[in-house]
Design a protein around this motif. Structure first.
Motif, PDB file in Angstrom:
ATOM      1  N   GLY A 162      -3.302  -8.269   8.334  1.00  0.00           N
ATOM      2  CA  GLY A 162      -3.290  -8.319   6.879  1.00  0.00           C
ATOM      3  C   GLY A 162      -2.017  -7.839   6.206  1.00  0.00           C
ATOM      4  N   ARG A 163      -1.113  -7.194   6.950  1.00  0.00           N
ATOM      5  CA  ARG A 163       0.103  -6.655   6.338  1.00  0.00           C
ATOM      6  C   ARG A 163       1.367  -7.378   6.785  1.00  0.00           C
ATOM      7  NH1 ARG A 163       1.234  -1.011   7.706  1.00  0.00           N
ATOM      8  NH2 ARG A 163       2.616  -1.047   5.909  1.00  0.00           N
ATOM      9  N   GLY A 164       1.276  -8.094   7.880  1.00  0.00           N
ATOM     10  CA  GLY A 164       2.469  -8.685   8.465  1.00  0.00           C
ATOM     11  C   GLY A 164       2.861 -10.016   7.861  1.00  0.00           C
ATOM     12  N   GLU A 165       4.153 -10.268   7.831  1.00  0.00           N
ATOM     13  CA  GLU A 165       4.690 -11.557   7.417  1.00  0.00           C
ATOM     14  C   GLU A 165       5.511 -12.198   8.527  1.00  0.00           C
ATOM     15  OE1 GLU A 165       6.948 -11.028   3.887  1.00  0.00           O
ATOM     16  OE2 GLU A 165       5.226 -10.461   2.644  1.00  0.00           O
ATOM     17  N   TYR A 166       5.838 -11.410   9.559  1.00  0.00           N
ATOM     18  CA  TYR A 166       6.697 -11.920  10.621  1.00  0.00           C
ATOM     19  C   TYR A 166       6.165 -11.503  11.996  1.00  0.00           C
ATOM     20  CZ  TYR A 166      10.205 -12.909   7.039  1.00  0.00           C
ATOM     21  OH  TYR A 166      10.865 -13.392   5.942  1.00  0.00           O
ATOM     22  N   ALA A 167       6.477 -12.349  12.968  1.00  0.00           N
ATOM     23  CA  ALA A 167       6.248 -12.031  14.369  1.00  0.00           C
ATOM     24  C   ALA A 167       7.484 -12.459  15.142  1.00  0.00           C
ATOM     25  CB  ALA A 167       5.015 -12.751  14.898  1.00  0.00           C
ATOM     26  N   ILE A 168       7.676 -11.874  16.305  1.00  0.00           N
ATOM     27  CA  ILE A 168       8.763 -12.262  17.202  1.00  0.00           C
ATOM     28  C   ILE A 168       8.131 -12.784  18.470  1.00  0.00           C
ATOM     29  CG2 ILE A 168      10.774 -11.484  18.510  1.00  0.00           C
ATOM     30  CD1 ILE A 168      11.145  -9.279  16.418  1.00  0.00           C
TER      31      ILE A 168
END
Length: 598
Positions: free
Chosen positions: A343-349
């Motif tokens: 719910g807080r993230g906007e990015y992943a690697i």
């Protein structure tokens, strides 16, 4: 020959080592939470000041146990808070960490500890201890063995109580930037694993430039990351050190089976994973929507997300109609998917293998951009990655700032920079071959576009040549086939054969759902369904999708569904989920022959 480079964004210290980071954090950010520790089902914060104190206590215990400057200390454990604590404690004692995968066999453990000359080992469980003990006669240099689940942290801290602060401070300053920080043994897709020597300088160059280039993802006091990949893998170490360097809050998850629950409780702003993790998120969401009778809505939403993401890359951007559709589906579908991811993230690697263009556009379209990167153990993890502000989906991004990527005349990707390893431990011939002419030869085939974005198209040594002389790069079609919810793994075959074939394993979780939806008996196994016409038709659809990405000569003409899985235990895949093609080909030789039977 073509090459591309970007100027460095981080100045690597002329001297010093990675322990400088935790001392700096305790001085400049003493009360900032730099770690999250799970205890009794609750996440608690560990401040920079508290973490340094714990590291110092354990480091004194290692010194009291006889660990000397430059000694190798093996660390065999799942990803957990104690792993990070011990890693920094080993460096603080002036020693070198030798990570060992917790799934390693006794023979693998014997090789790694013996080849590295480890003088001490810390393991997680009684089972790990038993594995080490079973080969200890072949490890004459191993003098001590400690167990995390047998209070190793407390015991080491207590045993080091007599070691003075002055002695420890001298040890923490003993290693220079060019001294080894760790020896990471490659997964060994062919032959015995080789120990990659990575210096403190390599980690400074790698993590410093990653943090600077991805600055909005590493905001001190705001950002957090949940590490659930193996800490023994260099990708996990990148996140460990980068998190401490920033610093941001780092949590460690030992068991990926609880990932969904822990994402909800830890609520990271940044997620890292391998493509299979993101495939699972997509496939699980789609399967749940279908089970709830909302499959058509989900598919329309997915189509909208992909179209929206593709439009973002055009000069005119998304049309007004597409923006309206996207806004509607954001309320109905996309926001719920982001909630599943914490719910807080906007990015992943994402790293380890190609993500796939379709999946990359889907996630960016729902408001959760997956930044794909590329690297190897020898390059201290990421040697290229997509920048947060200018990602180019379908590529693995631009070179690490301060490094150079070159495409040789034969298409091989060559690397140069301070992040590259210094050589293989005790293996001069392999080092000379890999580091020829001052460049690291990756063995991967790739291309660079006009903006310096790298695309990996295959492995130099994995190129298949059919009997008709056609060169086939397996990764492209395998990734597309594996994207289907029913497919767990896929391996393309056909070297020296008249056409390209494939071995396919089934995802056990989705097989149960598929069987229920198609009226098959409950509990039906892959072995029972591998010849089922309906199942074969579904797998054929996955193969058809894969074939759409390649020429007719490269397409899979026949496949075999296997009754069992490719497993790490059987040696079919590495801990980072790479196929060991030679092992699979040997164990499933009869299945391969069946593909080409008249």
């Amino acid at each position: 020959m073509r090459e591309f480079s970007l100027p460095a964004l981080y100045e690597v210290p002329s001297d010093g080592n990675l322990t400088d980071l935790i001392r700096r954090n305790a001085s400049q950010h003493p009360d900032v939470a730099v770690m999250g520790r799970k205890a009794d089902g609750v996440w608690t914060d560990v401040t920079a000041k508290e973490f340094l104190a714990e590291v110092r206590g354990v480091a004194k215990g290692l010194i009291a146990a006889g660990v000397g400057v430059g000694d190798r200390v093996a660390l065999l454990s799942r990803t957990r808070y104690e792993w990070v604590l011990l890693d920094f404690a080993i460096w603080s004692a002036g020693a070198v960490t030798v990570p060992v995968y917790e799934t390693s066999s006794p023979e693998q453990i014997r090789w790694i500890l013996g080849d590295s000359g480890a003088s001490l080992a810390v393991v997680e469980s009684a089972a790990h201890r038993a594995s080490v003990e079973s080969v200890r006669d072949g490890l004459p240099e191993l003098k001590g063995l400690w167990q995390i689940e047998d209070d190793a942290i407390a015991a080491l801290t207590a045993s080091g109580a007599e070691v003075t602060d002055e002695t420890l401070d001298a040890r923490m300053s003993a290693a220079t930037a060019d001294d080894p920080a760790t020896i990471v043994y490659t997964s060994g897709t062919t032959g015995r694993p080789k120990g990659c020597v990575l210096t403190h300088r390599a980690f400074f160059a790698e993590c410093g430039n990653v943090v600077e280039r991805l600055k909005p993802l590493f905001r001190t006091g705001e950002s957090s990351v949940l590490l659930f990949l193996p800490a023994a893998h260099v990708f996990g170490r990148l996140i460990e050190v980068a998190s401490v360097m920033a610093p941001i809050r780092l949590g460690c998850l030992p068991d990926i089976k609880t990932l969904t629950d822990e994402l909800a409780s830890f609520r990271p702003t940044l997620i890292l994973g391998v493509p299979r993790v993101f495939e699972k998120v997509y496939n699980s969401a789609r399967a749940k929507a279908q089970a709830d009778g909302k499959g058509k809505i989900f598919d329309k939403a997915a189509h909208t997300a992909i179209a929206y993401s593709r439009a973002l890359a055009t000069p005119q951007g998304p049309s007004l109609g597409l923006k309206l559709k996207h806004r509607i589906f954001d309320k109905l579908v996309f926001s719920k998917l982001r909630a599943v991811l914490g719910g807080r993230g906007e990015y992943a690697i994402s790293g380890g293998a190609p993500l796939g263009e379709r999946l990359g556009h889907f996630f960016r379209g729902i408001g959760f951009t997956v930044l794909e990167g590329y690297g190897l153990t020898e390059s201290c993890a990421a040697t290229a990655f997509n920048p947060w502000d200018r990602p180019k989906i379908g590529t693995v991004g631009q070179p690490l700032p301060g490094s150079v990527v070159r495409i040789a005349d034969d298409g091989e990707v060559l690397l140069h920079g301070e992040h590259v390893f210094t050589g293989y431990w005790n293996n001069e011939s392999a080092t000379a071959e890999a580091l020829a002419d001052g460049w690291f030869h990756t063995g991967d085939i790739g291309t660079l576009d006009e903006d310096g974005y790298l695309a990996i198209t295959g492995r130099k040594k994995e190129i298949l040549v059919t009997a008709g002389g056609k060169n086939v790069a397996p990764a492209v079609i395998e990734d597309r086939i594996r994207a289907h919810a029913l497919v767990a793994e896929c391996m393309v075959v056909g070297d020296g054969r008249p056409f390209v074939g494939a071995l396919v394993t089934l995802d056990e979780e989705f097989l149960g759902r598929w069987a229920s939806e198609h009226g098959k008996p409950a509990g039906t196994t892959a072995a029972a369904l591998r010849e089922d016409p309906e199942l074969l038709a579904e797998v054929q659809r996955a193969v058809d999708d894969g074939n759409a990405a390649v020429s007719k000569a490269e397409s899979v003409r026949k496949f075999r569904v296997l009754a069992s899985q490719f497993t790490e235990e059987a040696g079919h895949i590495t801990p980072s989920l790479k196929l060991k093609r030679n092992v699979v080909a040997k164990d499933f030789a009869d299945e391969i022959e069946a593909i080409y039977a008249k």
